[in-house]
Motif scaffolding. Sequence first.
Motif, PDB file in Angstrom:
ATOM      1  N   MET A 267       0.907  -1.156   0.169  1.00 38.94           N
ATOM      2  CA  MET A 267      -0.082   0.009  -0.060  1.00 38.94           C
ATOM      3  C   MET A 267       0.814   1.208   0.098  1.00 38.94           C
ATOM      4  SD  MET A 267      -2.511  -1.370   2.880  1.00 38.94           S
ATOM      5  CE  MET A 267      -4.046  -0.529   2.629  1.00 38.94           C
ATOM      6  N   ALA A 268       0.546   2.376  -0.674  1.00 42.31           N
ATOM      7  CA  ALA A 268       1.233   3.441  -0.847  1.00 42.31           C
ATOM      8  C   ALA A 268       0.838   4.308   0.305  1.00 42.31           C
ATOM      9  CB  ALA A 268       1.015   4.094  -2.411  1.00 42.31           C
ATOM     10  N   TYR A 269       1.816   4.547   1.024  1.00 41.09           N
ATOM     11  CA  TYR A 269       1.514   5.525   2.258  1.00 41.09           C
ATOM     12  C   TYR A 269       1.904   7.064   1.932  1.00 41.09           C
ATOM     13  CZ  TYR A 269       1.704   8.129   6.511  1.00 41.09           C
ATOM     14  OH  TYR A 269       1.684   9.145   7.848  1.00 41.09           O
ATOM     15  N   ASP A 270       3.348   7.189   1.366  1.00 38.34           N
ATOM     16  CA  ASP A 270       3.649   8.600   0.844  1.00 38.34           C
ATOM     17  C   ASP A 270       4.889   8.118   0.249  1.00 38.34           C
ATOM     18  OD1 ASP A 270       4.513  11.034   0.865  1.00 38.34           O
ATOM     19  OD2 ASP A 270       4.764  11.406   2.882  1.00 38.34           O
ATOM     20  N   ILE A 271       4.817   8.221  -1.022  1.00 38.66           N
ATOM     21  CA  ILE A 271       6.078   7.740  -1.855  1.00 38.66           C
ATOM     22  C   ILE A 271       6.367   8.754  -2.836  1.00 38.66           C
ATOM     23  CG2 ILE A 271       6.917   6.205  -3.919  1.00 38.66           C
ATOM     24  CD1 ILE A 271       5.011   4.301  -2.743  1.00 38.66           C
ATOM     25  N   ASP A 272       7.819   8.953  -2.915  1.00 34.15           N
ATOM     26  CA  ASP A 272       8.424  10.136  -3.517  1.00 34.15           C
ATOM     27  C   ASP A 272       8.204   9.520  -5.173  1.00 34.15           C
ATOM     28  OD1 ASP A 272      10.296  11.577  -5.388  1.00 34.15           O
ATOM     29  OD2 ASP A 272      11.437  11.981  -3.605  1.00 34.15           O
ATOM     30  N   ALA A 273       7.217  10.337  -5.925  1.00 37.47           N
ATOM     31  CA  ALA A 273       7.146  10.011  -7.214  1.00 37.47           C
ATOM     32  C   ALA A 273       7.942  10.122  -8.186  1.00 37.47           C
ATOM     33  CB  ALA A 273       5.764  10.655  -7.680  1.00 37.47           C
ATOM     34  N   ASP A 274       8.847  11.343  -7.889  1.00 37.83           N
ATOM     35  CA  ASP A 274       9.851  11.712  -9.074  1.00 37.83           C
ATOM     36  C   ASP A 274      10.957  10.446  -8.751  1.00 37.83           C
ATOM     37  OD1 ASP A 274       8.665  13.964  -9.550  1.00 37.83           O
ATOM     38  OD2 ASP A 274       9.952  15.376  -8.318  1.00 37.83           O
ATOM     39  N   ARG A 275      11.169  10.052  -7.650  1.00 33.85           N
ATOM     40  CA  ARG A 275      12.323   9.163  -7.633  1.00 33.85           C
ATOM     41  C   ARG A 275      11.719   7.717  -8.016  1.00 33.85           C
ATOM     42  NH1 ARG A 275      14.642   8.578  -1.790  1.00 33.85           N
ATOM     43  NH2 ARG A 275      15.285  10.737  -2.469  1.00 33.85           N
ATOM     44  N   MET A 276      10.424   7.333  -7.916  1.00 31.23           N
ATOM     45  CA  MET A 276       9.945   6.158  -8.314  1.00 31.23           C
ATOM     46  C   MET A 276       9.938   6.127 -10.023  1.00 31.23           C
ATOM     47  SD  MET A 276       6.109   4.586  -7.784  1.00 31.23           S
ATOM     48  CE  MET A 276       5.102   5.831  -8.424  1.00 31.23           C
ATOM     49  N   THR A 277       9.665   7.335 -10.585  1.00 33.93           N
ATOM     50  CA  THR A 277       9.641   7.467 -12.083  1.00 33.93           C
ATOM     51  C   THR A 277      11.211   7.416 -12.747  1.00 33.93           C
ATOM     52  OG1 THR A 277       9.619   9.838 -12.008  1.00 33.93           O
ATOM     53  CG2 THR A 277       7.451   8.483 -12.228  1.00 33.93           C
ATOM     54  N   GLU A 278      12.061   7.861 -11.901  1.00 33.47           N
ATOM     55  CA  GLU A 278      13.428   7.517 -12.379  1.00 33.47           C
ATOM     56  C   GLU A 278      13.967   6.140 -12.287  1.00 33.47           C
ATOM     57  OE1 GLU A 278      17.003   9.945 -10.736  1.00 33.47           O
ATOM     58  OE2 GLU A 278      15.311  11.254  -9.660  1.00 33.47           O
ATOM     59  N   VAL A 279      13.299   5.330 -11.382  1.00 34.21           N
ATOM     60  CA  VAL A 279      13.906   4.060 -11.070  1.00 34.21           C
ATOM     61  C   VAL A 279      12.982   3.158 -12.159  1.00 34.21           C
ATOM     62  CG1 VAL A 279      14.472   2.276  -9.292  1.00 34.21           C
ATOM     63  CG2 VAL A 279      14.934   4.395  -9.120  1.00 34.21           C
ATOM     64  N   LEU A 280      11.799   3.093 -11.841  1.00 33.64           N
ATOM     65  CA  LEU A 280      10.800   2.443 -12.591  1.00 33.64           C
ATOM     66  C   LEU A 280      10.555   2.863 -13.917  1.00 33.64           C
ATOM     67  CD1 LEU A 280       7.908   1.369 -10.198  1.00 33.64           C
ATOM     68  CD2 LEU A 280       9.958   0.078 -10.756  1.00 33.64           C
ATOM     69  N   ARG A 281      10.876   2.111 -15.007  1.00 30.73           N
ATOM     70  CA  ARG A 281      10.772   2.430 -16.556  1.00 30.73           C
ATOM     71  C   ARG A 281       9.300   2.510 -16.773  1.00 30.73           C
ATOM     72  NH1 ARG A 281      15.799   2.237 -19.006  1.00 30.73           N
ATOM     73  NH2 ARG A 281      17.024   0.400 -18.479  1.00 30.73           N
ATOM     74  N   ILE A 282       8.466   1.618 -16.492  1.00 32.62           N
ATOM     75  CA  ILE A 282       7.064   1.462 -16.424  1.00 32.62           C
ATOM     76  C   ILE A 282       6.305   2.805 -15.868  1.00 32.62           C
ATOM     77  CG2 ILE A 282       6.416  -0.059 -14.616  1.00 32.62           C
ATOM     78  CD1 ILE A 282       5.265  -0.541 -18.405  1.00 32.62           C
ATOM     79  N   GLY A 283       6.945   3.076 -14.635  1.00 32.80           N
ATOM     80  CA  GLY A 283       6.237   4.317 -13.860  1.00 32.80           C
ATOM     81  C   GLY A 283       6.232   5.463 -14.598  1.00 32.80           C
ATOM     82  N   ARG A 284       7.208   5.624 -15.421  1.00 34.50           N
ATOM     83  CA  ARG A 284       7.148   6.887 -16.312  1.00 34.50           C
ATOM     84  C   ARG A 284       5.854   6.916 -17.317  1.00 34.50           C
ATOM     85  NH1 ARG A 284      13.560   5.844 -17.812  1.00 34.50           N
ATOM     86  NH2 ARG A 284      14.192   5.816 -16.059  1.00 34.50           N
ATOM     87  N   GLU A 285       5.702   5.584 -17.854  1.00 37.02           N
ATOM     88  CA  GLU A 285       4.189   5.500 -18.827  1.00 37.02           C
ATOM     89  C   GLU A 285       3.233   5.818 -17.918  1.00 37.02           C
ATOM     90  OE1 GLU A 285       4.359   5.033 -21.993  1.00 37.02           O
ATOM     91  OE2 GLU A 285       6.631   5.088 -21.907  1.00 37.02           O
ATOM     92  N   LYS A 286       2.973   4.925 -16.716  1.00 32.26           N
ATOM     93  CA  LYS A 286       1.805   5.074 -16.278  1.00 32.26           C
ATOM     94  C   LYS A 286       1.666   6.576 -15.588  1.00 32.26           C
ATOM     95  CE  LYS A 286       1.272   0.418 -14.364  1.00 32.26           C
ATOM     96  NZ  LYS A 286       1.182  -0.501 -13.149  1.00 32.26           N
ATOM     97  N   LEU A 287       2.674   7.146 -15.257  1.00 30.70           N
ATOM     98  CA  LEU A 287       2.427   8.641 -14.526  1.00 30.70           C
ATOM     99  C   LEU A 287       2.347   9.760 -15.167  1.00 30.70           C
ATOM    100  CD1 LEU A 287       4.312   8.051 -11.077  1.00 30.70           C
ATOM    101  CD2 LEU A 287       1.929   7.856 -11.653  1.00 30.70           C
ATOM    102  N   SER A 288       2.661   9.481 -16.637  1.00 28.41           N
ATOM    103  CA  SER A 288       3.137  10.425 -17.724  1.00 28.41           C
ATOM    104  C   SER A 288       1.700  11.322 -17.804  1.00 28.41           C
ATOM    105  CB  SER A 288       3.623  10.121 -18.952  1.00 28.41           C
ATOM    106  OG  SER A 288       2.761   9.155 -19.523  1.00 28.41           O
TER     107      SER A 288
END
Length: 358
Positions: A267-288
């Motif tokens: 469960m997401a409590y409080d995540i740094d989205a910038d860092r997540m999108t740097e590390v997860l390639r798919i995160g960039r797509e999902k959050l773009s």
Amino acid sequence: MHGAYHGEYKVPGGKLVVVDLDTEDGVLRGVRVAGDFFLEPDEAILEIDRALEGAPVDTDAAGLAARIDAALPPGTQMFGLTSEGVGIAIRRALAHATDWTDYDWQLIHEPPQSPALHMALDEVLTAEVAAGHRPPTLRVWEWGAPAVVIGSFQSLRNEVDPAAAERHGIQVVRRISGGGAMFIEPGNTITYSLSVPDGLVQGLSFADSYAYLDDWVLGALGDMGIKAWYQPLNDIATDAGKIAGAAQKRMVGSAGGGGAVLHHVTMAYDIDADRMTEVLRIGREKLSDKGTKSAKKRVDPLRRQTGLAREAVIERMIASFRGRYGLAEGSLTEDELTRAKELAETKFGTAEWTARVP
């Protein structure tokens, strides 16, 4: 009076459905449906029972639901009840499924541990439940380091930017269940595992078992003022969007007897989205397309929606589970911890396992 078969199923977000029935010559007989749901008109309950009479015992839940739907009077209103829910209750009755309250649940909540050890503990504890050596267990994780946890079948190179992971000191581990990648920051996520006997999910389809095993946490979130729901196949969502993802792994018992299900949720409590999108390639797509590219955006649904500290959210979740089903304080056995440490070293901490799908 119970028939030869008794089954119960709580419709996710709804009420409890109870069925008692017998079988004769391969068909259902004497079906009686009951529960704390609401149904109008009153006589519709008799039509449901009649519709199920004589159904072949191998009819699946969808087929049983179709019989019910065809028999209901025009304008029937169901509240907390679905035709599919009745069908599932019957499948669970025929499979002699168990219920949450049939077990003595144990809680494991250890100090922070390494990502590889968490992967190993899930495998070891679920195997112990499958073998009948451990009671059904709720394990709440504490993370000793930031991590990316990828699903069993995901491509490592497709999911993770290795340079960014190394730059941020983030370990990449692969779990034994399927599903997608999880971005973990200690203190900013809530992760738990349920290791349960397969009897608890007997009669449920793979998809239905997700909703069934997530239902308690929807209630716990509701107690904290969050209206959450199960979103097929494996998400928990609120009006603010997805707040959690689940994954499962089935294990057979020794000599093919018995078995267990591992169901774990982050469960997401409080995540740094910038860092997540740097590390997860798919995160960039999902959050773009979600407007989260601006600086210092955070994925913080649980912190924002509850206003509670992470530790308080966990305490309330545990208290909610204990209030529903009972939950005794437990701990890892010496043997379980030894085996998990060995697995962490020889399997989950190795490049061979982590890159098994390159």
